[in-house]
Design an enzyme around this catalytic site. Sequence first.
Site, PDB file in Angstrom:
ATOM      1  N   SER A  30      -6.622 -23.513 -15.897  1.00 38.86           N
ATOM      2  CA  SER A  30      -5.485 -24.241 -16.055  1.00 38.86           C
ATOM      3  C   SER A  30      -5.348 -22.787 -17.502  1.00 38.86           C
ATOM      4  O   SER A  30      -3.701 -22.917 -17.667  1.00 38.86           O
ATOM      5  CB  SER A  30      -5.374 -25.459 -17.193  1.00 38.86           C
ATOM      6  OG  SER A  30      -5.333 -26.612 -17.017  1.00 38.86           O
ATOM      7  N   ARG A 132       7.395 -31.891  -4.115  1.00 38.01           N
ATOM      8  CA  ARG A 132       6.306 -32.359  -5.422  1.00 38.01           C
ATOM      9  C   ARG A 132       7.141 -32.455  -6.798  1.00 38.01           C
ATOM     10  O   ARG A 132       8.390 -31.281  -6.610  1.00 38.01           O
ATOM     11  CB  ARG A 132       5.138 -31.654  -6.165  1.00 38.01           C
ATOM     12  CG  ARG A 132       4.606 -31.706  -5.145  1.00 38.01           C
ATOM     13  CD  ARG A 132       2.907 -31.201  -5.748  1.00 38.01           C
ATOM     14  NE  ARG A 132       2.469 -31.726  -6.744  1.00 38.01           N
ATOM     15  CZ  ARG A 132       1.665 -30.796  -7.784  1.00 38.01           C
ATOM     16  NH1 ARG A 132       0.947 -29.084  -7.146  1.00 38.01           N
ATOM     17  NH2 ARG A 132       1.032 -31.138  -8.574  1.00 38.01           N
ATOM     18  N   ASP A 328      -7.742 -34.641 -12.405  1.00 41.05           N
ATOM     19  CA  ASP A 328      -8.209 -33.926 -11.322  1.00 41.05           C
ATOM     20  C   ASP A 328      -9.447 -34.183 -11.166  1.00 41.05           C
ATOM     21  O   ASP A 328      -9.631 -34.075  -9.609  1.00 41.05           O
ATOM     22  CB  ASP A 328      -8.463 -32.788 -11.458  1.00 41.05           C
ATOM     23  CG  ASP A 328      -6.627 -32.238 -11.872  1.00 41.05           C
ATOM     24  OD1 ASP A 328      -5.530 -32.673 -11.543  1.00 41.05           O
ATOM     25  OD2 ASP A 328      -6.568 -30.620 -12.152  1.00 41.05           O
ATOM     26  N   ARG A 359      -3.204 -38.097  -3.379  1.00 42.17           N
ATOM     27  CA  ARG A 359      -4.827 -38.207  -4.047  1.00 42.17           C
ATOM     28  C   ARG A 359      -5.785 -39.284  -3.631  1.00 42.17           C
ATOM     29  O   ARG A 359      -6.527 -39.610  -2.974  1.00 42.17           O
ATOM     30  CB  ARG A 359      -5.356 -37.383  -4.715  1.00 42.17           C
ATOM     31  CG  ARG A 359      -5.065 -35.609  -4.657  1.00 42.17           C
ATOM     32  CD  ARG A 359      -5.908 -35.598  -5.887  1.00 42.17           C
ATOM     33  NE  ARG A 359      -5.761 -34.084  -5.680  1.00 42.17           N
ATOM     34  CZ  ARG A 359      -6.190 -32.483  -6.404  1.00 42.17           C
ATOM     35  NH1 ARG A 359      -5.988 -33.232  -7.583  1.00 42.17           N
ATOM     36  NH2 ARG A 359      -5.604 -31.322  -6.062  1.00 42.17           N
ATOM     37  N   ARG A 401      -9.064 -30.461  -3.249  1.00 44.60           N
ATOM     38  CA  ARG A 401     -10.324 -30.692  -4.022  1.00 44.60           C
ATOM     39  C   ARG A 401     -10.856 -31.592  -3.128  1.00 44.60           C
ATOM     40  O   ARG A 401     -11.495 -32.064  -4.003  1.00 44.60           O
ATOM     41  CB  ARG A 401      -9.300 -31.232  -5.415  1.00 44.60           C
ATOM     42  CG  ARG A 401      -9.407 -30.486  -6.571  1.00 44.60           C
ATOM     43  CD  ARG A 401      -9.029 -30.948  -7.803  1.00 44.60           C
ATOM     44  NE  ARG A 401      -8.341 -30.159  -9.400  1.00 44.60           N
ATOM     45  CZ  ARG A 401      -8.198 -28.852  -9.285  1.00 44.60           C
ATOM     46  NH1 ARG A 401     -10.447 -28.572  -9.022  1.00 44.60           N
ATOM     47  NH2 ARG A 401      -7.939 -28.779 -10.316  1.00 44.60           N
TER      48      ARG A 401
HETATM   49  C1  S3P Z   1      -2.591 -28.639 -14.973  1.00 45.79           C
HETATM   50  C2  S3P Z   1      -1.950 -30.073 -15.530  1.00 45.79           C
HETATM   51  C3  S3P Z   1      -2.629 -31.539 -14.951  1.00 45.79           C
HETATM   52  C4  S3P Z   1      -3.769 -31.467 -13.829  1.00 45.79           C
HETATM   53  C5  S3P Z   1      -3.317 -29.808 -12.639  1.00 45.79           C
HETATM   54  C6  S3P Z   1      -3.513 -28.449 -13.674  1.00 45.79           C
HETATM   55  C7  S3P Z   1      -2.412 -27.499 -15.825  1.00 45.79           C
HETATM   56  O1  S3P Z   1      -1.121 -31.676 -14.235  1.00 45.79           O
HETATM   57  O2  S3P Z   1      -3.102 -31.911 -13.029  1.00 45.79           O
HETATM   58  O3  S3P Z   1      -4.525 -29.641 -12.278  1.00 45.79           O
HETATM   59  O4  S3P Z   1      -2.523 -26.277 -16.284  1.00 45.79           O
HETATM   60  O5  S3P Z   1      -0.987 -27.878 -16.845  1.00 45.79           O
HETATM   61  P1  S3P Z   1      -0.102 -32.238 -14.517  1.00 45.79           P
HETATM   62  O6  S3P Z   1      -0.158 -31.950 -15.805  1.00 45.79           O
HETATM   63  O7  S3P Z   1       1.001 -32.946 -13.962  1.00 45.79           O
HETATM   64  O8  S3P Z   1      -1.185 -33.916 -15.530  1.00 45.79           O
END
Ligand code: S3P
Length: 444
Positions: A30, A132, A328, A359, A401
């Site tokens: 992130s 998605r 995650d 998942r 994952r």
């Molecule tokens: C992320 C936010 C999460 C996470 C993803 C990375 C991010 O998703 O599941 O792996 O970097 O902002 P969501 O914002 O859709 O919950």
Amino acid sequence: MAHFAANPAPLRLTGGGTLAGTVQVPGDKSISHRALLFGAIAEGETRIEGLLPAEDPLSTAACLRAMGVEVSPIQAGQPVTVQGAGLDGFQEPGDVLDCGNSGTTMRLMLGLLAGRVGRHFVLTGDGSLRGRPMRRVGAPLAQMGAQINGRGEGNFAPLAVQGQPLRGTTIHTPVASAQVKSAILLAALTADGPTTVIEPAQSRDHSERMLRAFGAELSVGGAGNTVVTLTPGQTLKGQAVVVPGDISSAAFWLVAGAITPGAEITVQNVGLNPSRTGILEVLEQMGAHISVLNRRDVAGEPVGDLRVCHGPLQAFEISGDLIPRLVDEIPVLAVAACCADGISRIRDAEELRVKETDRLAVMARQLGAMGGRIEEFADGMTISGCTELHGAEVDSETDHRVAMSLAVAAGIAQGDTLLHRPEAAAVSYPGFWDDLARLKQQAN
Ligand code: S3P
């Protein structure tokens, strides 16, 4: 694009044995995306240390380069520099922008591009990403004046963005999603007035922290930090960013250490941002032997080393506001639950159905093939503990994952496991298989 060879070889994973030693997980995914994106719209140079050299951040870098941003080559162990193009510096790309397997790239990019007046962008990705939901970003951006079109009434990529002048507004997001929140904040940078995002629960706050560090005017408040307001008008300035290790990657070793008899693992330099540490709370609730060592602050993010060793575990129950703080980590927590005493329950986790794969379904199917006793619900699952897993033929179904969670399960299973599409791990953790082999070897 996450490129999987036509008929790649499955990986044989031996059950039994133990794990020992020290491991350094790669940079936080992130934070890596954000460092590249914010560096690109800042003035001057951004220097990133510890950037995750994996497929997802490479997708972000490739999209930025396609719009004329200079990003130095991304190689493990090398700092990466981004020459900021400024808030309005992106060139109209001559081709479709390929976000690969990366939801973060596509969603944040939509926010970033929505306000580039007079320019046109098309975003696509691999088969998983094209399935998605994107309206969760497109709809709030449309409230600000954005024009985004795509299949399924704008819900699915390929998506076309026609840059528009944007207005500041107040947006209530229906899901606690850092990707949605961050997209709105990025669009807010070029809006005509302040924009407020109100989340149902706090999602990870890396964007807020880093936007502030780059010089944006941002306030955070409300119960549980769920209200974020960005006031445009500030010039972002290139920064030195240090990316900590990814707690979502560390989670595989934390669970492996907790469930593998005789294991003792130290994971160094792990980001401990409170909006990400739900996994530690659950493992503590389970009675896992985990300690945090050497707590420190690195470039605005809390960091520490985590030491874990094997011990008896109790079942857990998770739901509500905790879910976004470990979203995650649920696949690998399902593996931990198989080894706990009692029935573990996961609720309010319907978001897992729209990740790189569904998942909940994939873990129920694949861990089920190894003997896991899992009951799947619309928004979660229950997992019966004290289950002896056995080696089986399983498949990551292209989800990074899932691949790594199944590897952790294979380590405690009776007999060998044959894992199809193990290369999916490279989306977030390219060195995972090497680290696994090393920890096994060091234990002997
Ligand atoms: C992320 C936010 C999460 C996470 C993803 C990375 C991010 O998703 O599941 O792996 O970097 O902002 P969501 O914002 O859709 O919950």
